[in-house]
Design a protein around this motif. Structure first.
Motif, PDB file in Angstrom:
ATOM      1  N   ARG A  74       0.857  -1.200   0.000  1.00 34.30           N
ATOM      2  CA  ARG A  74       0.000   0.000   0.000  1.00 34.30           C
ATOM      3  C   ARG A  74       0.887   1.243   0.000  1.00 34.30           C
ATOM      4  NH1 ARG A  74      -5.141   0.593  -1.130  1.00 34.30           N
ATOM      5  NH2 ARG A  74      -5.508   2.091   0.476  1.00 34.30           N
ATOM      6  N   HIS A  75       0.636   2.125  -0.929  1.00 30.33           N
ATOM      7  CA  HIS A  75       1.380   3.367  -1.029  1.00 30.33           C
ATOM      8  C   HIS A  75       0.391   4.519  -1.199  1.00 30.33           C
ATOM      9  CE1 HIS A  75       5.102   1.151  -1.382  1.00 30.33           C
ATOM     10  NE2 HIS A  75       4.552   0.411  -2.331  1.00 30.33           N
ATOM     11  N   ASP A  76       0.850   5.749  -1.046  1.00 30.24           N
ATOM     12  CA  ASP A  76      -0.015   6.917  -1.218  1.00 30.24           C
ATOM     13  C   ASP A  76      -0.659   6.951  -2.598  1.00 30.24           C
ATOM     14  OD1 ASP A  76       0.273   7.885   1.318  1.00 30.24           O
ATOM     15  OD2 ASP A  76       1.873   9.275   0.801  1.00 30.24           O
ATOM     16  N   ASP A  77       0.037   6.477  -3.590  1.00 28.62           N
ATOM     17  CA  ASP A  77      -0.505   6.482  -4.948  1.00 28.62           C
ATOM     18  C   ASP A  77      -1.727   5.575  -5.068  1.00 28.62           C
ATOM     19  OD1 ASP A  77       1.528   8.172  -5.663  1.00 28.62           O
ATOM     20  OD2 ASP A  77       2.804   6.565  -6.446  1.00 28.62           O
ATOM     21  N   ASP A  78      -1.859   4.605  -4.159  1.00 27.36           N
ATOM     22  CA  ASP A  78      -2.964   3.656  -4.213  1.00 27.36           C
ATOM     23  C   ASP A  78      -4.197   4.149  -3.479  1.00 27.36           C
ATOM     24  OD1 ASP A  78      -1.300   1.905  -5.580  1.00 27.36           O
ATOM     25  OD2 ASP A  78      -0.577   0.991  -3.721  1.00 27.36           O
ATOM     26  N   ARG A  79      -4.091   5.243  -2.715  1.00 24.02           N
ATOM     27  CA  ARG A  79      -5.226   5.728  -1.932  1.00 24.02           C
ATOM     28  C   ARG A  79      -6.313   6.274  -2.838  1.00 24.02           C
ATOM     29  NH1 ARG A  79      -4.085  10.242   1.851  1.00 24.02           N
ATOM     30  NH2 ARG A  79      -2.781  10.922   0.169  1.00 24.02           N
ATOM     31  N   VAL A  80      -7.551   6.067  -2.431  1.00 25.59           N
ATOM     32  CA  VAL A  80      -8.702   6.612  -3.145  1.00 25.59           C
ATOM     33  C   VAL A  80      -9.098   7.897  -2.430  1.00 25.59           C
ATOM     34  CG1 VAL A  80     -11.080   6.250  -3.813  1.00 25.59           C
ATOM     35  CG2 VAL A  80      -9.474   4.333  -3.844  1.00 25.59           C
ATOM     36  N   VAL A  81      -9.137   8.998  -3.156  1.00 27.10           N
ATOM     37  CA  VAL A  81      -9.485  10.299  -2.594  1.00 27.10           C
ATOM     38  C   VAL A  81     -10.767  10.771  -3.257  1.00 27.10           C
ATOM     39  CG1 VAL A  81      -8.738  12.672  -2.255  1.00 27.10           C
ATOM     40  CG2 VAL A  81      -7.057  10.827  -2.217  1.00 27.10           C
ATOM     41  N   ASP A  82     -11.786  11.051  -2.433  1.00 25.63           N
ATOM     42  CA  ASP A  82     -13.077  11.486  -2.946  1.00 25.63           C
ATOM     43  C   ASP A  82     -13.054  13.003  -3.132  1.00 25.63           C
ATOM     44  OD1 ASP A  82     -15.696  11.721  -3.709  1.00 25.63           O
ATOM     45  OD2 ASP A  82     -16.483  11.545  -1.670  1.00 25.63           O
ATOM     46  N   LEU A  83     -13.089  13.457  -4.376  1.00 30.16           N
ATOM     47  CA  LEU A  83     -13.076  14.889  -4.691  1.00 30.16           C
ATOM     48  C   LEU A  83     -14.425  15.348  -5.253  1.00 30.16           C
ATOM     49  CD1 LEU A  83      -9.549  15.174  -6.334  1.00 30.16           C
ATOM     50  CD2 LEU A  83     -10.199  15.769  -4.008  1.00 30.16           C
ATOM     51  N   SER A  84     -15.476  14.603  -4.950  1.00 26.59           N
ATOM     52  CA  SER A  84     -16.779  14.928  -5.526  1.00 26.59           C
ATOM     53  C   SER A  84     -17.442  16.134  -4.864  1.00 26.59           C
ATOM     54  CB  SER A  84     -17.705  13.717  -5.435  1.00 26.59           C
ATOM     55  OG  SER A  84     -17.932  13.381  -4.072  1.00 26.59           O
ATOM     56  N   ASP A  85     -16.998  16.536  -3.683  1.00 26.44           N
ATOM     57  CA  ASP A  85     -17.583  17.686  -2.997  1.00 26.44           C
ATOM     58  C   ASP A  85     -17.185  18.963  -3.735  1.00 26.44           C
ATOM     59  OD1 ASP A  85     -18.847  19.277  -1.174  1.00 26.44           O
ATOM     60  OD2 ASP A  85     -17.320  19.069   0.374  1.00 26.44           O
ATOM     61  N   ASP A  86     -18.160  19.852  -3.960  1.00 25.30           N
ATOM     62  CA  ASP A  86     -17.882  21.086  -4.695  1.00 25.30           C
ATOM     63  C   ASP A  86     -17.356  22.202  -3.810  1.00 25.30           C
ATOM     64  OD1 ASP A  86     -18.615  19.965  -7.079  1.00 25.30           O
ATOM     65  OD2 ASP A  86     -20.693  20.622  -6.942  1.00 25.30           O
ATOM     66  N   ALA A  87     -17.191  21.944  -2.530  1.00 28.05           N
ATOM     67  CA  ALA A  87     -16.678  22.977  -1.614  1.00 28.05           C
ATOM     68  C   ALA A  87     -15.217  23.275  -1.954  1.00 28.05           C
ATOM     69  CB  ALA A  87     -16.790  22.506  -0.173  1.00 28.05           C
ATOM     70  N   PRO A  88     -14.822  24.546  -1.857  1.00 27.47           N
ATOM     71  CA  PRO A  88     -13.430  24.880  -2.152  1.00 27.47           C
ATOM     72  C   PRO A  88     -12.498  24.289  -1.100  1.00 27.47           C
ATOM     73  CG  PRO A  88     -14.569  26.777  -1.255  1.00 27.47           C
ATOM     74  CD  PRO A  88     -15.599  25.707  -1.463  1.00 27.47           C
ATOM     75  N   LEU A  89     -11.306  23.941  -1.520  1.00 24.98           N
ATOM     76  CA  LEU A  89     -10.332  23.408  -0.575  1.00 24.98           C
ATOM     77  C   LEU A  89      -9.829  24.486   0.362  1.00 24.98           C
ATOM     78  CD1 LEU A  89      -8.270  21.101  -2.938  1.00 24.98           C
ATOM     79  CD2 LEU A  89     -10.066  20.457  -1.338  1.00 24.98           C
TER      80      LEU A  89
END
Length: 60
Positions: free
Chosen positions: A12-27
């Motif tokens: 497991r590496h950082d490249d394998d992580r699933v990141v949910d970016l579906s929220d339209d809120a600004p970072l």
């Protein structure tokens, strides 16, 4: 080649992580609380009229 991290399961590496970016809120917000009158301890409101009345004569 990457070194294995003891805190992660093997393979497991950082490249394998699933990141949910579906929220339209600004970072990041457009403006921080420190960048407001209240953040500086000032009263909310404009003093533009006073600044214009107190301009030096050489500003015309």
């Amino acid at each position: 080649m990457r070194e294995a991290d003891a805190s992660r399961p093997e393979g497991r590496h950082d490249d394998d992580r699933v990141v949910d970016l579906s929220d339209d809120a600004p970072l990041l917000p457009e403006q921080t609380s420190d960048d407001t009158d209240r953040g500086w301890g000032d009263h909310a409101g404009s003093n533009d009229a006073w600044l214009l009345a107190e301009r030096p004569p050489h500003w015309g």
